[in-house]
Design an enzyme around this catalytic site. Structure first.
Site, PDB file in Angstrom:
ATOM      1  N   TRP A  73       0.836  -1.222   0.000  1.00  0.00           N
ATOM      2  CA  TRP A  73       0.000   0.000   0.000  1.00  0.00           C
ATOM      3  C   TRP A  73       0.859   1.256   0.000  1.00  0.00           C
ATOM      4  O   TRP A  73       0.388   2.351  -0.272  1.00  0.00           O
ATOM      5  CB  TRP A  73      -0.937  -0.002   1.225  1.00  0.00           C
ATOM      6  N   ASP A  74       2.162   1.079   0.292  1.00  0.00           N
ATOM      7  CA  ASP A  74       3.109   2.196   0.283  1.00  0.00           C
ATOM      8  C   ASP A  74       2.972   3.016  -1.003  1.00  0.00           C
ATOM      9  O   ASP A  74       3.080   4.242  -0.993  1.00  0.00           O
ATOM     10  CB  ASP A  74       4.558   1.684   0.334  1.00  0.00           C
TER      11      ASP A  74
ATOM     12  N   GLU B 217       1.040  -2.246  12.825  1.00  0.00           N
ATOM     13  CA  GLU B 217       1.063  -3.708  12.673  1.00  0.00           C
ATOM     14  C   GLU B 217       1.355  -4.452  13.972  1.00  0.00           C
ATOM     15  O   GLU B 217       1.347  -5.678  13.984  1.00  0.00           O
ATOM     16  CB  GLU B 217       2.108  -4.075  11.615  1.00  0.00           C
TER      17      GLU B 217
ATOM     18  N   LYS C 217       3.297   0.932  16.257  1.00  0.00           N
ATOM     19  CA  LYS C 217       4.446   0.902  15.351  1.00  0.00           C
ATOM     20  C   LYS C 217       4.541   2.176  14.509  1.00  0.00           C
ATOM     21  O   LYS C 217       5.610   2.731  14.320  1.00  0.00           O
ATOM     22  CB  LYS C 217       4.294  -0.309  14.427  1.00  0.00           C
ATOM     23  N   GLN C 218       3.399   2.604  13.968  1.00  0.00           N
ATOM     24  CA  GLN C 218       3.447   3.697  12.987  1.00  0.00           C
ATOM     25  C   GLN C 218       2.133   4.467  12.964  1.00  0.00           C
ATOM     26  O   GLN C 218       1.145   4.028  13.566  1.00  0.00           O
ATOM     27  CB  GLN C 218       3.742   3.119  11.607  1.00  0.00           C
TER      28      GLN C 218
END
Ligand code: IFM
Length: 701
Positions: A299-300, A440, A551-552
């Site tokens: 998806w980046d 994640e 995580k992000q």
């Protein structure tokens, strides 16, 4: 590295071999060896060139290096190497250059020059090295080498699908010595024995090309002969024209801040270098730097890289979307495998949408045992990323043709999947269970705010696309809609009743059900407990799993993508809350915090974070292993994120159809900013100087 969307070639040295990680990495060519991960293929190395003295290769062994420098010329996409090596008291100078051909994208050119300060007898070898670096097994089999007066050829095939590959190389030298040929099972080389005169420069130019599949060898030979005739310098000048044009539209000039400017220039260099050449391929997460993440597309591409292409290269943006449309059959297959209707896009997409993501992506740091991961089945937000990008493209370009060319069908199938995947929990309520958001570390969570909004958005994009297309061509649109008529009722119902995130009394959006009840500790506390350097913090037994450490960017990404959804006060509260709980264990994270912060007038507070995120490929400060898996390489999403933060954050760029607006959200460290944006063929030149924004319309194409 150098790249052109068709391939990437790493910044290794001419004399390096597989042990040094040389890789001519090909976009869209995948192979699997036995039970190992299916990954992208590295071709035979046509640039292999080495000098030898009395039978000993001249390499950069510490005791002999007088000087060594490698440079990447971003303005013309050229890798340059300069070395001085002491050979038995004589200084040998090596100067080599290489660039990826941006016009004939299956060609690669190099030049190798050397000289010495005293007479010296050396051997020069240059040819094709058939032993290549691979992460998961050796992908090329039945390799044969051939040669004639003009060409060296290495041919073979991939193991799994038996796809033929050919690497052909031709060379030109500026000295009059006939070479010998050396051929064994691993390589084919030409060898020149030279008694060198001091002060004279000996030059070799190399033109190499490749064929994947059933191309015509004679055609490639013809192209290589033409390249040889033209010569390295002329080809380089032609290539420079390409780069000049690309830089004109793509450059983001950050005045008076060298670090930021350098990071952005490098990021943009990478994005230009990776623009997809056709609709058959897209951009892997680690670009074409190698086989990390299996050379697969995440998806980046849609979420982090796409905005750059939308602003500067809409043909590339279209290719990115077409790649997904072409992958619809793979996505439908995946949905079926998991027992759902519609299309469930691959988490790690290879050709035709095949999902290469393993069920065991990581290993336990103590036992080395594989750890079951759920990236593939839990991260259903991938569908939403594609729909989001498609919608952005149609709105920006006005090009509805892509919707007729499979885009609408893709939207339908992704929507059908979502409508089937959610659960009806009350008459007017749909919820989404067992997912993983962008964070994640927490798997099998319920009602991830980001995912639920992406589901809503996808269904909404479908409905609004139908309305738009009906205005354009009612009959044609109805023919597509007719196929899905029976599914529309449920889609509309889910759109209306999907559980949407609601801020609590403190204005906070809960990342998923129960998140606020998790241990409220900082990333530092979690990191302190790590038993091994690359221990994975998430998943079933992860240290971060029972905590609020993420995580992000997750909720923060949601706020970035949907700026009008929540009031500014809510956005601020969430930025502050999640910032202290985010580990930034992914290079996709920092840019999103910096972007939101800029929009909220807090660019200064997050400027260092922006710089860290934008510079990862220059500083190397990122995790190169996670849970025992090597994850190094080029971080294309971080490149895209750096671009987004600057253009959409610091410059507050907004577009509505053909209208463009910008505002100054500049951090103090940056005094001025300039960039161009393509708006339906018109080029807007945006300047921010001392917080004053001007937009000049430059030219009409
Ligand atoms: O897609 C990302 C994911 O969000 C975080 N881990 C790495 C992947 C590839 O970049």
């Amino acid at each position: 590295m150098i790249a052109n969307g068709v391939y990437g070639y790493r910044g290794t040295l001419d004399e390096d071999d597989a042990t040094k990680g040389v890789a001519w990495n090909i976009n869209g060519l995948y192979d699997r060896v036995g039970e190992a991960w299916r990954e992208s293929v590295n071709l035979y190395n046509p640039l292999y060139t080495i000098l030898s003295y009395r039978g000993n290769p001249i390499t950069l062994s510490d005791d002999r290096v007088v000087r060594h420098k490698q440079q990447l010329g971003l303005s013309k996409g050229q890798h340059v190497r300069n070395s001085v090596i002491d050979v038995d008291g004589t200084q040998v100078h090596i100067h080599s250059e290489r660039f990826a051909d941006q016009h004939h994208r299956n060609l690669l050119h190099a030049s190798y020059a050397f000289s010495c300060d005293q007479p010296l007898t050396l051997e020069l070898y240059s040819g094709i090295d058939g032993i290549v670096y691979d992460l998961s097994g050796s992908h090329l089999e039945n390799t044969t080498f051939d040669y004639d007066e003009s060409f060296l050829i290495a041919s073979g095939q991939t193991q799994e699908q038996k796809i033929p590959v050919h690497v052909i190389k031709t060379m030109k030298v500026n000295f009059d010595i006939s070479p010998e040929i050396i051929k064994d099972n691993n390589k084919v080389l030409r060898r020149w024995q030279l008694t060198m005169e001091p002060g004279r420069t000996y030059k070799l130019s190399i033109h190499a090309g490749m064929i994947i599949g059933d191309g015509d060898i004679e055609d490639l030979k013809q192209s290589l002969s033409e390249a040889k005739k033209k010569g390295y310098n002329h080809l380089l000048a032609d290539n420079k024209e390409f780069w000049d044009e690309k830089w004109h539209i793509s450059d983001v000039d950050v005045g008076h801040h060298d670090k930021a400017d350098k990071a952005l220039t490098y990021a943009i260099y990478m994005l230009i270098s990776h623009r997809p050449p056709s609709e058959d391929v897209s951009i892997p997460a680690r670009g074409l730097s190698g086989q990390v993440y299996k050379g697969a597309v995440f998806w980046d591409t849609e979420m982090y890289m796409f905005p750059f292409y939308l602003n500067t290269d809409q043909a590339a943006a279209r290719n990115i979307l077409r790649y997904r449309i072409n992958g619809l059959s793979g996505a439908k297959q995946k949905a079926k495998e998991y027992g759902y209707k519609g299309a469930f896009y691959a988490w790690e997409s290879q050709e035709n949408g095949y999902d290469a993501c393993s069920d065991y992506n990581l290993s336990d740091p103590d036992t080395g045992k594989p750890v079951r991961t759920y990236f593939k089945e839990n991260q259903i937000h991938i569908n939403g990323a594609i729909a989001y990008a498609l919608n952005q493209y149609v709105k920006r370009t006005g090009d509805v043709s892509i919707l007729y060319e499979g885009g609408l069908e893709m939207l339908f199938e992704t929507a059908v999947f979502y409508a089937d995947r959610v659960k009806q929990t009350a008459k007017t309520k749909y919820e989404c269970f067992g997912v993983m958001g962008p964070d994640e570390y927490h798997e099998h969570v319920n009602n991830n705010a980001y995912t639920n909004v992406m589901i809503y958005h996808t269904l909404d994009v479908l409905i609004s696309s139908i309305v738009l297309l009906r205005k354009d061509d009612r009959e044609k649109t109805n023919a597509i809609v007719g196929v899905y008529q029976k599914r529309l009722k449920k889609i509309r119902d889910v759109r209306r009743h999907i559980l949407m995130p609601k801020p609590n009394e403190d204005g906070l959006i809960e990342q998923f059900d129960g998140y606020f009840e998790l241990n409220d500790v900082t990333p530092k506390t979690v990191l302190k407990k790590k038993r091994s350097g690359n221990e994975y913090l998430g998943g079933k037994d992860g240290l971060a799993t029972p905590t609020q450490v993420i995580k992000q960017a997750d909720v923060i990404l949601l706020l970035v993508l949907f700026p009008g959804m929540f009031p500014l006060s809510i956005q601020r509260a969430n930025l502050d809350y999640y910032a202290t709980r985010t580990e930034h264990g992914s290079t996709l994270s920092k840019a999103m915090y910096a972007q939101l912060a800029a929009r909220l007038g807090k660019a200064n507070d997050y400027f260092d974070m922006f710089l860290e995120g934008a510079s990862v490929d220059l500083t190397g400060e990122y995790k190169d292993h996670a849970g025992g898996t090597y994850i190094g390489g080029t971080h294309l999403a971080a490149c895209g994120g750096a671009y987004m933060t600057t253009v959409y954050g610091f410059a507050g760029l907004k577009h509505k159809k053909a209208m463009l607006m910008a505002e100054s959200n500049m951090p103090k460290a940056i005094r001025n900013l300039h960039f161009r944006v393509n708006m339906r063929g018109n080029i807007a030149y945006v300047t921010i100087r001392r917080n004053i924004v001007t937009i000049k319309w430059e030219e009409t194409t």
